[in-house]
Design a protein around this motif. Structure first.
Motif, PDB file in Angstrom:
ATOM      1  N   HIS A 141       0.832  -1.209   0.000  1.00 31.42           N
ATOM      2  CA  HIS A 141       0.000   0.000   0.000  1.00 31.42           C
ATOM      3  C   HIS A 141       0.868   1.262   0.000  1.00 31.42           C
ATOM      4  CE1 HIS A 141      -3.204   2.819   1.079  1.00 31.42           C
ATOM      5  NE2 HIS A 141      -2.366   3.305   1.983  1.00 31.42           N
ATOM      6  N   PHE A 142       1.823   1.320   0.939  1.00 28.68           N
ATOM      7  CA  PHE A 142       2.632   2.545   1.040  1.00 28.68           C
ATOM      8  C   PHE A 142       3.591   2.685  -0.142  1.00 28.68           C
ATOM      9  CE2 PHE A 142       1.279   2.062   5.503  1.00 28.68           C
ATOM     10  CZ  PHE A 142       0.625   3.288   5.613  1.00 28.68           C
ATOM     11  N   ASP A 143       3.994   1.552  -0.707  1.00 33.19           N
ATOM     12  CA  ASP A 143       4.866   1.619  -1.887  1.00 33.19           C
ATOM     13  C   ASP A 143       4.088   2.157  -3.088  1.00 33.19           C
ATOM     14  OD1 ASP A 143       7.388   1.103  -3.192  1.00 33.19           O
ATOM     15  OD2 ASP A 143       6.409  -0.594  -4.199  1.00 33.19           O
ATOM     16  N   GLU A 144       2.831   1.731  -3.200  1.00 28.76           N
ATOM     17  CA  GLU A 144       2.027   2.155  -4.364  1.00 28.76           C
ATOM     18  C   GLU A 144       1.505   3.576  -4.224  1.00 28.76           C
ATOM     19  OE1 GLU A 144       0.600  -2.310  -5.410  1.00 28.76           O
ATOM     20  OE2 GLU A 144      -0.988  -0.825  -5.053  1.00 28.76           O
ATOM     21  N   THR A 145       0.991   3.892  -3.022  1.00 30.49           N
ATOM     22  CA  THR A 145       0.347   5.206  -2.859  1.00 30.49           C
ATOM     23  C   THR A 145       1.348   6.306  -2.514  1.00 30.49           C
ATOM     24  OG1 THR A 145      -0.001   4.862  -0.503  1.00 30.49           O
ATOM     25  CG2 THR A 145      -1.781   4.139  -1.988  1.00 30.49           C
ATOM     26  N   GLU A 146       2.505   5.905  -2.002  1.00 28.75           N
ATOM     27  CA  GLU A 146       3.538   6.850  -1.537  1.00 28.75           C
ATOM     28  C   GLU A 146       3.044   7.725  -0.383  1.00 28.75           C
ATOM     29  OE1 GLU A 146       6.107   8.522  -4.642  1.00 28.75           O
ATOM     30  OE2 GLU A 146       4.963   7.395  -6.105  1.00 28.75           O
ATOM     31  N   GLU A 147       2.027   7.209   0.345  1.00 30.60           N
ATOM     32  CA  GLU A 147       1.548   7.934   1.535  1.00 30.60           C
ATOM     33  C   GLU A 147       2.571   7.794   2.663  1.00 30.60           C
ATOM     34  OE1 GLU A 147      -2.137   6.253   2.897  1.00 30.60           O
ATOM     35  OE2 GLU A 147      -3.081   6.660   0.957  1.00 30.60           O
ATOM     36  N   MET A 174      11.985   3.436  -1.524  1.00 29.74           N
ATOM     37  CA  MET A 174      11.701   4.172  -0.283  1.00 29.74           C
ATOM     38  C   MET A 174      10.483   5.073  -0.448  1.00 29.74           C
ATOM     39  SD  MET A 174      13.983   2.926   1.612  1.00 29.74           S
ATOM     40  CE  MET A 174      14.216   3.856   3.111  1.00 29.74           C
ATOM     41  N   ARG A 175       9.471   4.519  -1.121  1.00 28.94           N
ATOM     42  CA  ARG A 175       8.326   5.369  -1.492  1.00 28.94           C
ATOM     43  C   ARG A 175       7.399   5.649  -0.320  1.00 28.94           C
ATOM     44  NH1 ARG A 175       7.402   4.397  -7.511  1.00 28.94           N
ATOM     45  NH2 ARG A 175       5.214   4.249  -7.033  1.00 28.94           N
ATOM     46  N   ALA A 176       7.605   4.953   0.806  1.00 30.99           N
ATOM     47  CA  ALA A 176       6.810   5.296   1.999  1.00 30.99           C
ATOM     48  C   ALA A 176       7.380   6.530   2.682  1.00 30.99           C
ATOM     49  CB  ALA A 176       6.801   4.124   2.982  1.00 30.99           C
ATOM     50  N   THR A 177       8.614   6.908   2.314  1.00 32.01           N
ATOM     51  CA  THR A 177       9.180   8.120   2.918  1.00 32.01           C
ATOM     52  C   THR A 177       8.646   9.330   2.168  1.00 32.01           C
ATOM     53  OG1 THR A 177      11.158   8.119   1.514  1.00 32.01           O
ATOM     54  CG2 THR A 177      11.329   6.952   3.614  1.00 32.01           C
ATOM     55  N   ASP A 178       8.442  10.401   2.918  1.00 30.71           N
ATOM     56  CA  ASP A 178       7.933  11.639   2.328  1.00 30.71           C
ATOM     57  C   ASP A 178       9.140  12.466   1.857  1.00 30.71           C
ATOM     58  OD1 ASP A 178       5.566  13.701   2.253  1.00 30.71           O
ATOM     59  OD2 ASP A 178       7.251  14.760   3.166  1.00 30.71           O
ATOM     60  N   THR A 179       9.127  12.851   0.599  1.00 31.08           N
ATOM     61  CA  THR A 179      10.246  13.638   0.051  1.00 31.08           C
ATOM     62  C   THR A 179       9.677  14.883  -0.615  1.00 31.08           C
ATOM     63  OG1 THR A 179      11.289  11.514  -0.476  1.00 31.08           O
ATOM     64  CG2 THR A 179      12.350  13.474  -1.364  1.00 31.08           C
ATOM     65  N   ALA A 180      10.306  16.031  -0.363  1.00 33.03           N
ATOM     66  CA  ALA A 180       9.718  17.272  -0.893  1.00 33.03           C
ATOM     67  C   ALA A 180      10.765  18.233  -1.432  1.00 33.03           C
ATOM     68  CB  ALA A 180       8.905  17.974   0.190  1.00 33.03           C
ATOM     69  N   GLU A 181      10.255  19.064  -2.328  1.00 35.64           N
ATOM     70  CA  GLU A 181      10.994  20.236  -2.786  1.00 35.64           C
ATOM     71  C   GLU A 181      10.358  21.407  -2.021  1.00 35.64           C
ATOM     72  OE1 GLU A 181      10.624  20.692  -7.012  1.00 35.64           O
ATOM     73  OE2 GLU A 181      11.850  22.505  -7.030  1.00 35.64           O
ATOM     74  N   ILE A 182      11.160  22.282  -1.457  1.00 30.91           N
ATOM     75  CA  ILE A 182      10.585  23.355  -0.616  1.00 30.91           C
ATOM     76  C   ILE A 182      11.151  24.708  -1.035  1.00 30.91           C
ATOM     77  CG2 ILE A 182      10.060  24.061   1.764  1.00 30.91           C
ATOM     78  CD1 ILE A 182      11.180  21.336   2.689  1.00 30.91           C
TER      79      ILE A 182
END
Ligand code: FAD
Length: 377
Positions: free
Chosen positions: A34-40, A201-209
């Motif tokens: 789930h977390f790998d697919e949704t990236e939540e 590592m798609r369950a981790t949240d990654t952002a551009e800020i």
């Protein structure tokens, strides 16, 4: 770990067992997919990790073995839950009492999430090359800049952020004039955007800020003005042992999957020489990676860090995780596609990139070695 005993204290081994049982119970295959697919971001599991008492600064060995065992089951969920306190050592070592009260202690209780914001679109390995600016004003400081690939970027309450506060005094001293500040995500002018479609590592949240005219109060500057580079490097010398543990756990998880696969195959498959040799090599490499990781951690956790050893552990364990993933993939072949093994193969890659790429670790190691030659002369 006491000198040359090669044994962790019983308390730490008990934590390891608890961490493994917890991960096997809570990181179900359904949730991993789930977390790998949704990236939540797995926030509910993060809360359970806190409730179970795995996040503690009292004995860092407990966090280290938990990192290993969580990543053995699923690096994505494991890392994102434990890294919800990312950067805490910065405040532990350099924070004021007020900063600890406001940001550190609530984070360590699971009430807040932290992040470390260093990388920029034009400056990753070259930390001294960052161009975000933090400037003194009459009332405090003003931040303008752009950060990239920030873990916890959209879920963190606050970032430990590095920005330039003064021009570098010379080409050789580009790392001077950088200042570290605590910046809250909900402040005006802060705009995090989640990055999706990562390899692993798609369950981790990654952002551009982006940061546009963000007012930062004086009391949010960490340590001495202009000394942020040293603070971040001290932090990396701690965080790299956790990435090494992440790598060891990922490699062990791949070996577990390979053994499960081999158990289903006829004995004649397991008896093939190339399979036996590969198993022996993988097992030896993981054991070596674990030992160098623990040796580096022994130094770090006793406040006597050896940066070359820490970089060796981070570099070696990351390379091993990827080598083990490659070898396992070769043995399993096409059946690995879309399987949990494929997921760990994708998850392994990041260990060679974050907290210093393998090339950067090698540069740290060789610089230290060359320094020793000069000392002998
Ligand atoms: C999923 C993810 C999460 C991340 N989380 C964070 C985070 O929370 N906070 C944060 O600040 N950053 C974070 N990062 C950024 C990460 O630390 C950088 O990607 C990393 O430092 C490399 O920087 P770069 O991507 O700009 O590559 P570059 O530095 O541009 O490197 C590109 C290539 O050149 C090589 N190279 C660069 N310099 C040298 C040199 N001097 N000698 C030899 N080879 C060299 C590198 O090894 C690499 O192979 C994250 C990245 C990812 C992918």
């Amino acid at each position: 770990m006491s000198d040359l005993s090669f044994e962790l204290p019983q308390e730490v081994e008990e934590t390891r067992k608890r961490a493994r049982d917890f991960a096997l119970r809570e990181f179900t295959n359904e949730l991993i997919e789930h977390f790998d697919e949704t990236e939540e971001y797995p926030n509910e599991i993060r809360k359970k990790v806190f409730d179970a008492g795995f996040i503690t600064i009292e004995n860092p060995w407990n966090m280290l073995v938990t990192m290993e065992e969580f990543c053995r089951v699923d690096p994505g969920i494991g890392l994102s839950t434990l890294a919800s306190v990312f950067g805490s050592e910065i405040l532990l070592l350099y924070g004021t009492d007020e900063q600890k009260e406001k940001y550190l202690y609530p984070t360590l209780k699971g009430e807040k999430i932290s992040a470390v914001a260093v990388t920029e679109p034009g400056a990753g390995s070259d930390v001294a090359g960052i161009s975000s600016r933090i400037e003194k004003t009459e009332k405090g400081w003003m931040l303008n800049g752009h950060k990239m690939f920030i873990t916890n970027g959209t879920v963190a309450d606050h970032y430990y952020l590095l920005a330039r506060s003064a021009p570098p005094p010379s080409k050789e001293k580009r790392h001077h004039g950088l200042t570290l500040a605590i910046v809250e995500r909900r402040w005006n002018g802060v705009n995090p955007v989640k990055l999706k479609g990562k390899l692993g590592m798609r369950a981790t949240d990654t952002a551009e800020i982006t940061f546009e005219n963000v007012a930062v109060p004086n009391e949010n500057i960490v340590g001495e003005e202009g000394k942020g580079f040293y603070i971040i490097m001290t932090f990396f010398n701690i965080s790299r042992v956790y990435v090494a543990a992440q790598s060891v756990g990922t490699a062990q998880g791949i070996l577990d999957l390979l053994l499960e696969y081999l158990a289903e195959k006829p004995a004649s498959f397991r008896e093939m020489e190339y399979v036996q040799f590969a198993l022996a090599e993988i097992s030896a490499l993981i054991e070596a990676a674990r030992n160098i990781t623990y040796k580096a951690a022994t130094k770090v956790f006793s406040f006597n860090p050896d940066p070359a050893l820490t970089s060796m552990a981070k570099y070696y364990a990351a390379e091993i995780a990827n080598q083990v993933a490659n070898t396992a993939f070769k043995i399993v072949g096409i059946e690995a596609s879309g399987s949990k093994l494929e997921k760990l193969y994708r998850d392994a890659k990041i260990t060679e990139i974050w907290e210093g790429t393998s090339e950067i670790e090698k540069l740290v190691i060789s610089r230290m070695i060359l320094k020793k030659i000069q000392e002998v002369k």
